[in-house]
Scaffold this active site. Structure first.
Site, PDB file in Angstrom:
ATOM      1  N   CYS A   1       0.826  -1.214   0.000  1.00 11.91           N
ATOM      2  CA  CYS A   1       0.000   0.000   0.000  1.00 11.91           C
ATOM      3  C   CYS A   1       0.863   1.268   0.000  1.00 11.91           C
ATOM      4  CB  CYS A   1      -0.908  -0.074   1.240  1.00 11.91           C
ATOM      5  SG  CYS A   1      -1.617   1.480   1.768  1.00 11.91           S
TER       6      CYS A   1
ATOM      7  N   CYS B   1       0.243   3.676   2.903  1.00 14.17           N
ATOM      8  CA  CYS B   1       0.777   3.088   4.139  1.00 14.17           C
ATOM      9  C   CYS B   1       2.266   3.403   4.262  1.00 14.17           C
ATOM     10  CB  CYS B   1       0.591   1.575   4.149  1.00 14.17           C
ATOM     11  SG  CYS B   1      -1.132   1.055   4.078  1.00 14.17           S
TER      12      CYS B   1
END
Length: 98
Positions: A23, A26
């Site tokens: 991600c 993230c």
């Protein structure tokens, strides 16, 4: 799950970062979380939980997207947000519960 429950029952705030290695947002949160930890030191705990390795926990806590940040105080969820959260916003939220 019982270990997670013990970790979030601390008297000091515990910020849990539900993330995934694939991600992009993230990855953007990682340096922000480090800066928050550097700023607050031992007054806060930060846990990073990989949703791919902890699917049952993520499902139980209704984590639908990553990153999802959840702040716990004495075992109770006091704040939750999905997406990238800026350092200043995180500090404001956490300091409210220190």
């Amino acid at each position: 799950m019982s270990k997670f429950s013990e970790l979030v029952k601390q008297d000091k705030p515990v910020l849990v970062d539900f993330f995934a290695t694939w991600c992009g947002p993230c990855k953007a949160m990682s340096p922000i979380l480090k800066e928050v930890k550097d700023a607050l030191g031992e007054s806060v705990s930060i846990l990073k939980i990989d949703v791919d390795k902890n699917q049952a926990l993520a499902s139980q806590l209704h984590v639908k997207g990553v990153p999802t940040l959840i702040l716990y105080k004495s075992g109770k969820q006091v704040w939750r947000q999905s997406g990238v959260v800026q350092k200043s916003d995180l500090l404001q939220v956490i300091k409210r519960d220190i």
